[in-house]
Design an enzyme around this catalytic site. Structure first.
Site, PDB file in Angstrom:
ATOM      1  N   ASP A 145      -7.079 -26.418  -3.711  1.00  0.00           N
ATOM      2  CA  ASP A 145      -6.418 -27.535  -3.018  1.00  0.00           C
ATOM      3  C   ASP A 145      -6.149 -27.153  -1.567  1.00  0.00           C
ATOM      4  OD1 ASP A 145      -4.599 -29.804  -2.479  1.00  0.00           O
ATOM      5  OD2 ASP A 145      -4.625 -30.010  -4.661  1.00  0.00           O
ATOM      6  N   SER A 201      -4.708 -35.565  -2.061  1.00  0.00           N
ATOM      7  CA  SER A 201      -4.983 -35.142  -3.434  1.00  0.00           C
ATOM      8  C   SER A 201      -5.318 -36.306  -4.358  1.00  0.00           C
ATOM      9  CB  SER A 201      -3.773 -34.430  -4.028  1.00  0.00           C
ATOM     10  OG  SER A 201      -3.594 -33.192  -3.407  1.00  0.00           O
ATOM     11  N   ARG A 213       4.963 -34.247   7.158  1.00  0.00           N
ATOM     12  CA  ARG A 213       4.058 -33.547   6.240  1.00  0.00           C
ATOM     13  C   ARG A 213       2.661 -34.182   6.324  1.00  0.00           C
ATOM     14  NH1 ARG A 213       5.149 -30.284   1.633  1.00  0.00           N
ATOM     15  NH2 ARG A 213       3.789 -30.586  -0.148  1.00  0.00           N
ATOM     16  N   ASP A 214       2.634 -35.480   6.582  1.00  0.00           N
ATOM     17  CA  ASP A 214       1.353 -36.159   6.808  1.00  0.00           C
ATOM     18  C   ASP A 214       1.170 -36.455   8.293  1.00  0.00           C
ATOM     19  OD1 ASP A 214       1.064 -36.183   4.050  1.00  0.00           O
ATOM     20  OD2 ASP A 214       2.008 -38.149   3.856  1.00  0.00           O
ATOM     21  N   ARG A 218       7.817 -34.982  -7.534  1.00  0.00           N
ATOM     22  CA  ARG A 218       6.719 -35.457  -8.392  1.00  0.00           C
ATOM     23  C   ARG A 218       6.583 -34.565  -9.613  1.00  0.00           C
ATOM     24  NH1 ARG A 218       1.639 -34.249  -4.459  1.00  0.00           N
ATOM     25  NH2 ARG A 218       1.894 -32.011  -4.247  1.00  0.00           N
ATOM     26  N   ARG A 262       1.272 -44.816  -3.056  1.00  0.00           N
ATOM     27  CA  ARG A 262       0.797 -43.736  -3.933  1.00  0.00           C
ATOM     28  C   ARG A 262       1.839 -43.435  -5.009  1.00  0.00           C
ATOM     29  NH1 ARG A 262      -1.574 -37.794  -2.160  1.00  0.00           N
ATOM     30  NH2 ARG A 262      -0.423 -36.634  -3.719  1.00  0.00           N
ATOM     31  N   ARG A 300       4.687 -39.427  -6.271  1.00  0.00           N
ATOM     32  CA  ARG A 300       6.048 -39.182  -5.789  1.00  0.00           C
ATOM     33  C   ARG A 300       6.919 -40.442  -5.846  1.00  0.00           C
ATOM     34  NH1 ARG A 300       6.500 -34.156  -3.598  1.00  0.00           N
ATOM     35  NH2 ARG A 300       4.628 -33.104  -2.812  1.00  0.00           N
ATOM     36  N   LYS A 330       0.548 -29.609  -9.088  1.00  0.00           N
ATOM     37  CA  LYS A 330      -0.781 -30.229  -9.048  1.00  0.00           C
ATOM     38  C   LYS A 330      -1.270 -30.613 -10.440  1.00  0.00           C
ATOM     39  CE  LYS A 330      -1.220 -29.568  -4.591  1.00  0.00           C
ATOM     40  NZ  LYS A 330      -1.402 -30.636  -3.605  1.00  0.00           N
ATOM     41  N   ASP A 359      -2.925 -25.788  -0.139  1.00  0.00           N
ATOM     42  CA  ASP A 359      -2.281 -27.040   0.252  1.00  0.00           C
ATOM     43  C   ASP A 359      -0.764 -26.913   0.356  1.00  0.00           C
ATOM     44  OD1 ASP A 359      -2.358 -29.946   0.746  1.00  0.00           O
ATOM     45  OD2 ASP A 359      -1.102 -29.934  -1.043  1.00  0.00           O
ATOM     46  N   HIS A 371       1.253 -26.909   3.878  1.00  0.00           N
ATOM     47  CA  HIS A 371       2.225 -27.938   4.288  1.00  0.00           C
ATOM     48  C   HIS A 371       3.499 -27.337   4.887  1.00  0.00           C
ATOM     49  CE1 HIS A 371       0.449 -31.675   2.986  1.00  0.00           C
ATOM     50  NE2 HIS A 371       0.297 -31.283   1.738  1.00  0.00           N
ATOM     51  N   ASP A 374     -10.238 -30.513  -2.577  1.00  0.00           N
ATOM     52  CA  ASP A 374     -10.048 -31.972  -2.529  1.00  0.00           C
ATOM     53  C   ASP A 374      -9.883 -32.498  -1.114  1.00  0.00           C
ATOM     54  OD1 ASP A 374      -7.639 -30.571  -2.364  1.00  0.00           O
ATOM     55  OD2 ASP A 374      -6.492 -32.105  -3.431  1.00  0.00           O
ATOM     56  N   HIS A 375      -9.514 -31.618  -0.166  1.00  0.00           N
ATOM     57  CA  HIS A 375      -9.318 -31.982   1.249  1.00  0.00           C
ATOM     58  C   HIS A 375      -8.884 -30.707   1.952  1.00  0.00           C
ATOM     59  CE1 HIS A 375      -5.043 -31.580   0.536  1.00  0.00           C
ATOM     60  NE2 HIS A 375      -5.223 -32.300  -0.564  1.00  0.00           N
ATOM     61  N   HIS A 410      -2.654 -32.528   6.128  1.00  0.00           N
ATOM     62  CA  HIS A 410      -4.049 -32.318   5.717  1.00  0.00           C
ATOM     63  C   HIS A 410      -4.955 -32.451   6.945  1.00  0.00           C
ATOM     64  CE1 HIS A 410      -2.901 -34.008   1.481  1.00  0.00           C
ATOM     65  NE2 HIS A 410      -2.364 -32.831   1.733  1.00  0.00           N
TER      66      HIS A 410
END
Ligand code: 2PG
Ligand code: MN
Ligand code: MN
Length: 546
Positions: A21, A72, A163-164, A206, A278, A281, A353, A419, A423, A460-461, A491
């Protein structure tokens, strides 16, 4: 389901897919924790085994545009389903653009409920334009519409991101949003930010990793308990002074007050929209609002509200019951196809995950398919820069045991390290994260060899591949005023590797690099390794028989 390769009937041993990840392939080694990591196993794999790059962002994974990074959810959906579906981000944007969202029953009920109860509409969600869990444009469109529909009071509960999007960018979102509210407010219409806090401290836990986060979120948004501030801007500024060095995702909760009273507690007769699209979470807070026999924490007071999610977050559990936009209907996944062919499957990851390699992998379906076995390794509940190895060793243990049991024809796992540690923005910890994955690969691969199996090693990214924001002009790591590098926690848009680890066929197999090669090609490639044809709906296999 015959194999199209006359000369190749599939691998007799296990076919393993390993997701690293957050492992992307950067354009430059500058600022890459992957390049800086000591990783002899991965270096050997890249040097001596067939490997190509796969697209893992933007339209290649069902996002609205190629400016959108991967994540993800969309990544594991694409890998598991072998096909690309328009994802939540795109579906919501389209529903707003066409106006279909306002005609839907859920929106009508949200509006009608608040009007009947003389109540407020509350919007809770991630407060950025990251487009991984949410987008502020969606929130703004709903506020404008609420006003047009005659709603008088709107309260926003803002989960700060970092985070994003850049790690201390909260004010870049809050300040223009306050200006937007100032323009929109007037007459009888009053919209305000009522509460909030960092997304990794409240509400957005999550996979039941840490219910305390959700309990704190409930107290903040619903009960209005917590540190009080005059405005969201003041909250961010004052919390930054009080907790120096804390990045947005980790900022503590805050409550906005006027005349000593919280401006937006959630009360009977209100409507609540959780505006993340999404699911991972969003599920726990949704359960806190919807479950009659909820026992994960003491809610103290449970307001009677009309609750809606932006999407339905879990179609099997019907969570939430009311949602504004229908989620993608992912069909004919590799899990189902293999299950129907009688193939036994093992899936493993640590808590952070676990849903990725089970729920997302199987097209957002919970519950096991026939022939599937799942193993979850409990994640640590600590800031991951303190434990960058996370549970890589335990996942490797589980995979080795499952391989040796001989029970599984195909196995998959996810190493969260690149991942989750990526982060945190901590470069040194991220190099250790990659080293932990490398060490685990070194343990798993010989076991695959001994069983005559093969592995597809991929991601995955990206994430750990760019640990610093890059200067737009020079493309080199950008610097703060004090000369330190600007940490990047999000990411990346970089492609990811696909390595075919094969000591089983004497070099008979290869991978083909195509322009479009992406995550959705992995399912068909795996099918061929298993000696099966791909499902007609899947994107093509990248396997080459020499
Ligand atoms: O932590 C998360 O929720 C996302 C980033 O917003 O990461 P991932 O898609 O890798 O789960
Ligand atoms: Mn991921
Ligand atoms: Mn991530």
């Amino acid at each position: 389901m015959l194999n199209k390769f006359a000369s190749f009937a599939g691998i007799s041993g296990p076919v393993v897919t390993i997701i690293m990840d957050g492992y992307g392939i950067p354009k430059s080694d500058a600022g890459s924790a992957i390049a800086a990591a000591r990783k002899p196993t991965l270096d050997r794999l890249f040097a001596h085994y067939p490997n190509i790059t796969l697209r893992a962002h933007g339209t290649a994974v069902g996002m609205p545009s190629d400016d959108d990074m991967g994540n993800s959810e969309v990544g594991h959906n694409a890998i598991g389903a072998g096909q690309i579906y328009s994802q939540g981000a795109a579906l919501v944007a389209d529903a707003i653009a066409s106006g279909a969202i306002w005609q839907g029953e859920a929106w009508r009920q949200v509006v009608a409920g608040a009007k009947a109860g003389c109540g407020t509409i509350h919007f809770i969600g991630l407060f950025s334009d990251g487009n991984v869990h949410s987008h502020l444009d969606h929130l703004k469109a709903m506020i404008v519409r609420a006003r047009e529909e005659g709603i008088k009071t709107v309260r926003i509960h803002a989960l700060l991101d970092g985070r994003d999007v850049p790690e201390t960018s909260a004010l870049d979102y809050v300040e223009p949003f306050e200006a937007f509210l100032a323009e929109t407010n007037g007459g009888v219409f009053d919209a305000q930010i009522a509460s909030g806090g960092g997304r990794m401290t409240i509400t957005m836990d999550r996979y039941e990793a840490n219910w305390n986060m959700v309990a704190r979120g409930w107290r903040t948004h619903v009960l209005g308990e917590g540190d009080q501030f005059a405005s969201a801007v003041a909250a961010v500024k004052e919390l930054r002074v009080k907790f120096p060095g804390t990045i947005d995702q980790d900022l503590p909760p805050f409550v906005i007050v006027r005349d000593g009273k919280p401006v937006g507690t959630i009360e009977d007769g209100d409507s609540v929209v959780f505006y993340n699209f999404r699911g991972d979470r969003a599920i726990e807070i949704t359960r806190a609002f919807e479950e009659a026999n909820f026992d994960k924490f003491d809610r103290v007071r449970v307001p009677q509200v009309i609750y809606a999610g932006m999407l339905q977050y879990d179609g099997d559990l019907k969570l939430p019951r009311r949602f504004l936009v229908a989620p993608p209907a992912i069909q004919d996944t590799s899990g189902e196809w293999f299950s129907r062919a009688g193939i036994t499957q093992f899936a493993c990851s640590e808590t952070q995950k676990f849903g990725h390699v089970t729920y997302f992998w199987n097209g957002n379906r919970s519950g096991k398919l026939a022939g599937e076995t799942y193993q979850e390794v409990p994640s640590d509940v600590v800031p991951f820069e303190q434990r960058p190895w996370m549970k890589a060793a335990e996942i490797a243990d589980a995979m080795i045991e499952a391989l040796k049991s001989g029970k599984y024809r195909t196995l998959r796992c996810n190493f969260a390290n690149g991942d989750m540690v990526g982060h945190t923005g901590n470069f040194r910890a991220a190099t250790m994260a990659i080293e932990a994955v490398d060490l685990s690969l070194a343990r798993i691969l010989p076991v695959i060899d001994a069983l005559g199996g093969v592995a597809l090693i991929t991601a995955d990214h990206g994430n750990a591949d760019e640990m610093y924001e890059l200067d737009k002009k020079t493309k080199l790591p950008a610097q703060n005023q004090d000369g330190s590098f600007k940490a990047k926690t999000a990411h990346t848009l970089n492609p990811v590797p696909l390595i075919l680890y094969d000591n089983a066929t004497g070099g008979k197999l290869g991978l083909k690099q195509t322009d479009k090669a992406g995550l959705s090609n992995i399912a068909a490639t795996t099918a061929n390794l298993l000696g099966l044809e791909k499902h007609a709906k899947w994107d093509e296999s990248l396997l080459v028989i020499k």
